[in-house]
Design an enzyme around this catalytic site. Structure first.
Site, PDB file in Angstrom:
ATOM      1  CE1 TYR A  42       5.672   1.645 -17.500  1.00 32.81           C
ATOM      2  CE2 TYR A  42       5.428   2.980 -15.527  1.00 32.81           C
ATOM      3  CZ  TYR A  42       4.944   2.013 -16.386  1.00 32.81           C
ATOM      4  OH  TYR A  42       3.733   1.432 -16.109  1.00 32.81           O
ATOM      5  CG  HIS A 100       5.793  -4.162 -16.466  1.00 34.90           C
ATOM      6  ND1 HIS A 100       6.586  -3.060 -16.630  1.00 34.90           N
ATOM      7  CD2 HIS A 100       4.552  -3.754 -16.781  1.00 34.90           C
ATOM      8  CE1 HIS A 100       5.839  -2.037 -17.028  1.00 34.90           C
ATOM      9  NE2 HIS A 100       4.599  -2.436 -17.129  1.00 34.90           N
TER      10      HIS A 100
HETATM   11  N1  LIG Z   1       1.217  -2.408 -15.407  1.00 39.26           N
HETATM   12  C1  LIG Z   1       1.092  -1.975 -16.653  1.00 39.26           C
HETATM   13  O1  LIG Z   1       1.325  -2.708 -17.632  1.00 39.26           O
HETATM   14  C2  LIG Z   1       0.653  -0.560 -16.895  1.00 39.26           C
HETATM   15  C3  LIG Z   1       0.197  -0.171 -18.158  1.00 39.26           C
HETATM   16  C4  LIG Z   1      -0.246   1.139 -18.330  1.00 39.26           C
HETATM   17  C5  LIG Z   1      -0.208   2.019 -17.265  1.00 39.26           C
HETATM   18  N2  LIG Z   1       0.264   1.620 -16.045  1.00 39.26           N
HETATM   19  C6  LIG Z   1       0.356   2.555 -14.886  1.00 39.26           C
HETATM   20  O2  LIG Z   1      -0.910   3.175 -14.716  1.00 39.26           O
HETATM   21  C7  LIG Z   1      -0.729   4.591 -14.756  1.00 39.26           C
HETATM   22  C8  LIG Z   1      -1.986   5.243 -15.300  1.00 39.26           C
HETATM   23  O3  LIG Z   1      -2.203   4.906 -16.648  1.00 39.26           O
HETATM   24  P1  LIG Z   1      -1.990   5.939 -17.841  1.00 39.26           P
HETATM   25  O4  LIG Z   1      -1.091   7.015 -17.375  1.00 39.26           O
HETATM   26  O5  LIG Z   1      -1.577   5.167 -19.034  1.00 39.26           O
HETATM   27  O6  LIG Z   1      -3.449   6.447 -18.152  1.00 39.26           O
HETATM   28  P2  LIG Z   1      -4.575   7.228 -17.310  1.00 39.26           P
HETATM   29  O7  LIG Z   1      -4.130   7.547 -15.934  1.00 39.26           O
HETATM   30  O8  LIG Z   1      -5.860   6.500 -17.536  1.00 39.26           O
HETATM   31  O9  LIG Z   1      -4.703   8.555 -18.166  1.00 39.26           O
HETATM   32  C9  LIG Z   1      -3.709   9.519 -18.206  1.00 39.26           C
HETATM   33  C10 LIG Z   1      -4.163  10.540 -19.245  1.00 39.26           C
HETATM   34  O10 LIG Z   1      -5.343  11.189 -18.753  1.00 39.26           O
HETATM   35  C11 LIG Z   1      -5.145  12.590 -18.739  1.00 39.26           C
HETATM   36  N3  LIG Z   1      -5.747  13.095 -17.500  1.00 39.26           N
HETATM   37  C12 LIG Z   1      -5.387  12.810 -16.226  1.00 39.26           C
HETATM   38  N4  LIG Z   1      -6.192  13.457 -15.363  1.00 39.26           N
HETATM   39  C13 LIG Z   1      -7.067  14.167 -16.099  1.00 39.26           C
HETATM   40  C14 LIG Z   1      -8.125  15.043 -15.776  1.00 39.26           C
HETATM   41  N5  LIG Z   1      -8.456  15.288 -14.507  1.00 39.26           N
HETATM   42  N6  LIG Z   1      -8.820  15.606 -16.801  1.00 39.26           N
HETATM   43  C15 LIG Z   1      -8.511  15.350 -18.086  1.00 39.26           C
HETATM   44  N7  LIG Z   1      -7.502  14.531 -18.453  1.00 39.26           N
HETATM   45  C16 LIG Z   1      -6.787  13.951 -17.471  1.00 39.26           C
HETATM   46  C17 LIG Z   1      -3.662  12.824 -18.780  1.00 39.26           C
HETATM   47  O11 LIG Z   1      -3.394  13.981 -19.508  1.00 39.26           O
HETATM   48  P3  LIG Z   1      -2.708  15.296 -18.835  1.00 39.26           P
HETATM   49  O12 LIG Z   1      -1.282  14.952 -18.643  1.00 39.26           O
HETATM   50  O13 LIG Z   1      -2.960  16.327 -19.867  1.00 39.26           O
HETATM   51  O14 LIG Z   1      -3.428  15.548 -17.532  1.00 39.26           O
HETATM   52  C18 LIG Z   1      -3.153  11.597 -19.541  1.00 39.26           C
HETATM   53  O15 LIG Z   1      -3.212  11.850 -20.934  1.00 39.26           O
HETATM   54  C19 LIG Z   1       0.510   4.764 -15.652  1.00 39.26           C
HETATM   55  O16 LIG Z   1       1.063   6.052 -15.552  1.00 39.26           O
HETATM   56  C20 LIG Z   1       1.384   3.662 -15.128  1.00 39.26           C
HETATM   57  O17 LIG Z   1       2.020   4.052 -13.914  1.00 39.26           O
HETATM   58  C21 LIG Z   1       0.677   0.337 -15.854  1.00 39.26           C
END
Ligand SMILES: NC(=O)c1ccc[n+]([C@@H]2O[C@H](COP(=O)([O-])OP(=O)(O)OC[C@H]3O[C@@H](n4cnc5c(N)ncnc54)[C@H](OP(=O)(O)O)[C@@H]3O)[C@@H](O)[C@H]2O)c1
Length: 270
Positions: A42, A100
């Protein structure tokens, strides 16, 4: 018995860089988040470390997760790379370290990187170890290498449109906790009419409904947000309980829609 318990709720940091990640983590910690999920790839471990230090939250109240990048899986590279992550994060240990992605083209055997990860734990560099983006076949290899009891979690893409039941059921049968990443499908499920109607019935947000659904199935969640209001309302999902019929309605939304499948990294998904 797997005693590697992990918190049900945390803060994701994927895509967030520089001042954006500093602000998100500091705001999250101020609001009561205590788990922060980062990764070597990241490129934000330094900023996450800075935000944690500036937050003033005592280290023993925090749960820090990082993930080893695929370039660092070899037995002689994994521990030094984690030591480097610890320096960036300004801590002498993390609470959870994940592999990862599976090793591209099986360049490093599962037994080698799981062994190196177990060694990192034995050295006290990480309290728990786990995997991410692992299929059932890969989980079986990891279990053969270090035992299911040693694996705290498999962190996988899991949301109402990709419910990943084969992997989740297998993990459950082995006592391994699933962490759902992209629980909100990066915002995509938040406009779903079924979820909207359940949210309206509870006076809740659609994000809260989706997060509550995942937690009620026993999965840990790590939603990310750059906005204080979203960080705050998402955290309150922990107080929401869905009825059995509402859980059943969300179960019907599964359509195998995978958002994250990078070429060269993704395994043959279940
Ligand atoms: N292990 C892996 O390979 C892997 C892959 C992907 C992700 N991850 C981990 O999982 C975490 C979560 O996944 P992600 O960040 O990709 O996606 P997510 O949590 O599903 O979605 C985040 C998105 O949703 C929006 N959001 C969050 N809360 C909201 C709400 N209450 N209302 C409306 N929109 C909202 C955010 O926008 P705003 O900023 O505008 O709120 C952002 O655009 C990552 O940050 C990472 O730490 C791990």
């Amino acid at each position: 018995m797997n005693t590697n318990t992990i918190p049900a709720f945390g803060l994701g940091t994927f895509r967030l860089k520089d001042q954006v990640v500093i602000d998100s983590v500091k705001t999250g910690l101020e609001l009561g988040y205590r788990l922060v999920d980062t990764a070597q790839i990241y490129g934000n471990e330094t900023e996450v470390g800075q935000a944690i230090a500036e937050s003033g939250v005592p280290r023993d109240e925090l749960f820090i997760t990082t993930k080893i990048w695929t370039a660092n899986y070899a037995q002689d590279k994994l521990v030094p790379s984690l030591t480097d992550s610890l320096a960036k994060l300004r801590t002498d240990h993390v609470d959870l370290t994940l592999i990862h992605w599976p090793s591209p083209k099986n360049a490093v055997p599962v037994a080698e990187f799981m062994g190196a990860l177990a060694e990192a734990k034995a050295q006290g560099l990480t309290k728990r170890i786990g995997v991410s983006n692992f299929t059932v076949a890969l989980m079986k290899e990891a279990i053969a290498a270090v035992g299911a009891d040693a694996i705290a979690t498999n962190q996988i893409e899991l949301h109402p449109y990709l419910q990943n039941r084969t992997v989740a059921d297998f993990a459950k049968s082995e006592g391994i906790r699933i962490t759902s990443y992209m629980t909100l499908a990066y915002g995509k499920v938040l406009k779903d009419p079924v979820i909207e109607s359940i949210a309206a019935a509870h006076g809740a947000t659609t994000a809260q409904v989706v997060l509550a659904w995942a937690m009620q199935l026993g999965y840990a969640v790590i939603p990310s947000s750059t906005k204080r209001a979203n960080l705050e309302s998402n955290l309150q999902a922990q107080a929401l309980t869905l009825r059995d019929d509402e859980m059943a309605q969300i179960a019907t939304l599964d359509r195998g829609e995978r958002l994250t499948s990078p070429e060269g990294l993704a395994p043959a998904w279940d």
